[in-house]
Design a protein around this motif. Structure first.
Motif, mmCIF file in Angstrom:
data_model
loop_
_atom_site.group_PDB
_atom_site.id
_atom_site.type_symbol
_atom_site.label_atom_id
_atom_site.label_comp_id
_atom_site.label_asym_id
_atom_site.label_seq_id
_atom_site.Cartn_x
_atom_site.Cartn_y
_atom_site.Cartn_z
ATOM 1 N N GLN A 33 42.760 28.590 32.624
ATOM 2 C CA GLN A 33 43.932 28.047 31.939
ATOM 3 C C GLN A 33 44.900 29.173 31.571
ATOM 4 O OE1 GLN A 33 45.031 28.327 28.551
ATOM 5 N NE2 GLN A 33 46.755 26.934 28.975
ATOM 6 N N ALA A 34 44.350 30.351 31.265
ATOM 7 C CA ALA A 34 45.207 31.488 30.933
ATOM 8 C C ALA A 34 46.079 31.883 32.125
ATOM 9 C CB ALA A 34 44.350 32.673 30.493
ATOM 10 N N LYS A 35 45.515 31.783 33.331
ATOM 11 C CA LYS A 35 46.305 32.133 34.508
ATOM 12 C C LYS A 35 47.395 31.099 34.745
ATOM 13 C CE LYS A 35 45.970 33.955 39.149
ATOM 14 N NZ LYS A 35 45.051 34.502 40.183
ATOM 15 N N VAL A 36 47.084 29.836 34.502
ATOM 16 C CA VAL A 36 48.119 28.799 34.599
ATOM 17 C C VAL A 36 49.284 29.161 33.688
ATOM 18 C CG1 VAL A 36 48.679 26.398 34.044
ATOM 19 C CG2 VAL A 36 46.562 26.933 35.266
ATOM 20 N N SER A 37 48.964 29.543 32.456
ATOM 21 C CA SER A 37 50.004 29.897 31.498
ATOM 22 C C SER A 37 50.795 31.118 31.957
ATOM 23 C CB SER A 37 49.362 30.178 30.130
ATOM 24 O OG SER A 37 50.346 30.570 29.196
ATOM 25 N N ARG A 38 50.100 32.119 32.520
ATOM 26 C CA ARG A 38 50.791 33.333 32.965
ATOM 27 C C ARG A 38 51.756 33.048 34.111
ATOM 28 N NH1 ARG A 38 45.620 35.726 32.245
ATOM 29 N NH2 ARG A 38 45.238 35.689 34.493
ATOM 30 N N ILE A 39 51.337 32.164 35.024
ATOM 31 C CA ILE A 39 52.214 31.817 36.150
ATOM 32 C C ILE A 39 53.436 31.050 35.652
ATOM 33 C CG2 ILE A 39 52.396 30.399 38.236
ATOM 34 C CD1 ILE A 39 49.463 31.092 38.813
ATOM 35 N N GLU A 40 53.207 30.108 34.740
ATOM 36 C CA GLU A 40 54.316 29.285 34.261
ATOM 37 C C GLU A 40 55.299 30.077 33.395
ATOM 38 O OE1 GLU A 40 52.283 24.824 34.157
ATOM 39 O OE2 GLU A 40 52.640 25.908 32.274
ATOM 40 N N PRO A 85 63.392 38.778 39.214
ATOM 41 C CA PRO A 85 62.876 38.214 37.960
ATOM 42 C C PRO A 85 63.337 36.778 37.720
ATOM 43 C CG PRO A 85 63.652 40.447 37.599
ATOM 44 C CD PRO A 85 64.107 40.045 38.974
ATOM 45 N N GLN A 86 64.571 36.489 38.096
ATOM 46 C CA GLN A 86 65.075 35.125 37.930
ATOM 47 C C GLN A 86 64.347 34.152 38.849
ATOM 48 O OE1 GLN A 86 69.176 36.132 38.663
ATOM 49 N NE2 GLN A 86 69.712 35.979 36.503
ATOM 50 N N ARG A 87 64.011 34.602 40.060
ATOM 51 C CA ARG A 87 63.253 33.737 40.972
ATOM 52 C C ARG A 87 61.862 33.460 40.422
ATOM 53 N NH1 ARG A 87 65.415 37.003 44.645
ATOM 54 N NH2 ARG A 87 63.488 38.165 44.936
ATOM 55 N N ARG A 88 61.223 34.507 39.862
ATOM 56 C CA ARG A 88 59.892 34.294 39.304
ATOM 57 C C ARG A 88 59.939 33.306 38.140
ATOM 58 N NH1 ARG A 88 59.586 39.976 40.058
ATOM 59 N NH2 ARG A 88 59.780 40.404 37.825
ATOM 60 N N ALA A 89 60.975 33.428 37.313
ATOM 61 C CA ALA A 89 61.119 32.497 36.194
ATOM 62 C C ALA A 89 61.330 31.079 36.707
ATOM 63 C CB ALA A 89 62.281 32.929 35.296
ATOM 64 N N ARG A 90 62.125 30.942 37.764
ATOM 65 C CA ARG A 90 62.393 29.610 38.301
ATOM 66 C C ARG A 90 61.138 29.007 38.925
ATOM 67 N NH1 ARG A 90 67.177 29.055 42.541
ATOM 68 N NH2 ARG A 90 65.531 29.267 44.087
ATOM 69 N N LEU A 91 60.332 29.845 39.579
ATOM 70 C CA LEU A 91 59.075 29.337 40.144
ATOM 71 C C LEU A 91 58.177 28.811 39.032
ATOM 72 C CD1 LEU A 91 57.066 28.928 42.466
ATOM 73 C CD2 LEU A 91 56.311 31.296 42.095
ATOM 74 N N GLY A 92 58.048 29.581 37.954
ATOM 75 C CA GLY A 92 57.223 29.120 36.838
ATOM 76 C C GLY A 92 57.725 27.821 36.256
ATOM 77 N N GLN A 93 59.028 27.691 36.137
ATOM 78 C CA GLN A 93 59.615 26.457 35.603
ATOM 79 C C GLN A 93 59.335 25.271 36.516
ATOM 80 O OE1 GLN A 93 63.697 27.628 35.248
ATOM 81 N NE2 GLN A 93 63.334 28.981 33.501
ATOM 82 N N ALA A 104 63.603 42.639 29.603
ATOM 83 C CA ALA A 104 62.795 41.570 30.190
ATOM 84 C C ALA A 104 63.077 41.405 31.672
ATOM 85 C CB ALA A 104 63.049 40.253 29.467
ATOM 86 N N GLN A 105 64.137 42.025 32.163
ATOM 87 C CA GLN A 105 64.511 41.907 33.559
ATOM 88 C C GLN A 105 64.031 43.145 34.300
ATOM 89 O OE1 GLN A 105 68.491 40.613 34.009
ATOM 90 N NE2 GLN A 105 68.372 40.353 36.216
ATOM 91 N N ASN A 108 55.954 33.342 33.790
ATOM 92 C CA ASN A 108 56.518 34.482 34.500
ATOM 93 C C ASN A 108 55.835 35.797 34.146
ATOM 94 O OD1 ASN A 108 58.251 35.913 36.208
ATOM 95 N ND2 ASN A 108 59.822 36.154 34.648
ATOM 96 N N VAL A 109 54.579 35.732 33.672
ATOM 97 C CA VAL A 109 53.834 36.955 33.385
ATOM 98 C C VAL A 109 53.143 37.464 34.648
ATOM 99 C CG1 VAL A 109 51.926 37.958 32.077
ATOM 100 C CG2 VAL A 109 53.522 36.384 30.961
ATOM 101 N N THR A 110 52.640 36.548 35.457
ATOM 102 C CA THR A 110 52.049 36.931 36.730
ATOM 103 C C THR A 110 53.164 37.128 37.738
ATOM 104 O OG1 THR A 110 50.010 35.716 36.292
ATOM 105 C CG2 THR A 110 50.503 36.225 38.596
ATOM 106 N N ALA A 111 53.367 38.369 38.176
ATOM 107 C CA ALA A 111 54.517 38.684 39.030
ATOM 108 C C ALA A 111 54.355 38.146 40.445
ATOM 109 C CB ALA A 111 54.739 40.195 39.068
#
Length: 287
Positions: free
Chosen positions: A38-45, A6-14, A233-234, A47-50
């Motif tokens: 645009q919604a998918k952009v938001s989900r990736i950034e 989960p931390q890696r996914r958050a870091r990728l989005g950031q 959330a983790q 950390n909603v899209t795993a």
């Protein structure tokens, strides 16, 4: 502490959001260039899209004119996120004590731990002598901190037995694992079995045994540890160790597979009460 999926996914989005901002692109503008919504952009950034597709990440980096350094870093991170496999621990490298300390830190974050071990007594339930022999027999490189690693393992075991605020620890082991001792250390067996009985009596520990002649739906091939964190959330993580690397798996498909394996091991195991009775008898009769 090692980075969890989960931390890696958050870091990728950031990282992707940072590169978009540096390029001066809005979410809509980036979505148009990448060919996603645009919604998918938001989900990736956020950390909603795993598991974002690798080709989407590549087009994202093209759209923001990422430098070769940024591209290499982000693609490497994205690959780890997409596969949800991380070399979170290079076993037998570096400090053995640090390895045990890391596990103790993970316990503090966990609310529930499920541990299946087909080959030996799990670390938190080992006696000092057994732990020393196990660590020595498993080491493939020189190290001088075996005693410190054993002490840290004992601290972890004591905390799991005594800490009223610690995680629920549910362990399933095979009869082979319960009886096994490192070569040349058969004298450790009785003390280790008695210690296993002590651990099974702890209020937050559940221990079940799979007898060697128990009917099973599948063979017990690989040990694993399933960690559910106190922070909702983790996402949960399954840890699997090999002789050279430890893997942290957090993908939904992987979790579903290990969930099936866990359920099948439970169905093959004796109840906690039956397991306690069996352990008590063989500990009494062990030589």
């Amino acid at each position: 502490m090692d980075v969890t999926p989960p931390q890696r996914r958050a870091r990728l989005g950031q990282e992707l959001r940072r590169l978009r901002s540096l390029a001066g692109l809005s979410g809509d503008q980036l979505a148009s260039r990448v060919g996603i919504s645009q919604a998918k952009v938001s989900r990736i950034e956020t950390n909603v899209t795993a598991r974002p597709a690798m080709d989407v990440i590549a087009r994202w980096l093209d759209a923001v004119s990422a430098t070769s350094e940024d591209r290499e870093r982000v693609m490497s991170l994205a690959e780890a996120v997409v596969t949800d496999i991380s070399s979170w621990q290079a076993l037998h490298r570096g400090s053995l004590e640090d390895r045990q300390r890391h596990l103790l830190e993970l316990d503090e974050l966990a609310s529930d731990i499920r541990h299946f071990q087909p080959f030996l007594v799990p670390g938190p339930f080992q006696t000092p002598e057994y732990a020393h022999a196990v660590i020595e027999s498993a080491r493939f490189s020189a190290g001088t901190d075996v005693d410190a690693a054993v002490a840290m393992r004992m601290k972890r075991g004591a905390r799991l037995r005594d800490d009223q605020d610690g995680p629920q620890y549910h362990v399933v082991v095979t009869e082979t694992a319960a009886r096994w001792v490192p070569r040349g250390n058969s004298s450790l067996r009785r003390a280790q079995l008695e210690h296993l009985v002590l651990c099974a009596k702890a209020p937050r520990i559940t221990l079940q045994i799979i007898l060697n002649d128990a009917p099973m739906e599948m063979s017990p091939m690989t040990g694993f540890v399933w960690v559910t964190y106190g922070d909702p959330a983790q996402a949960p993580v399954v840890r699997v160790e090999t002789p050279t690397v430890g893997l942290a798996l957090g993908g939904s498909d992987d979790l579903a597979t290990y969930g099936v394996v866990w359920d099948r091991m439970l169905r093959a195991a004796m109840s906690p009460e039956e397991s306690m009775g069996w352990l008590t008898v063989i500990a009494r009769n062990a030589s």
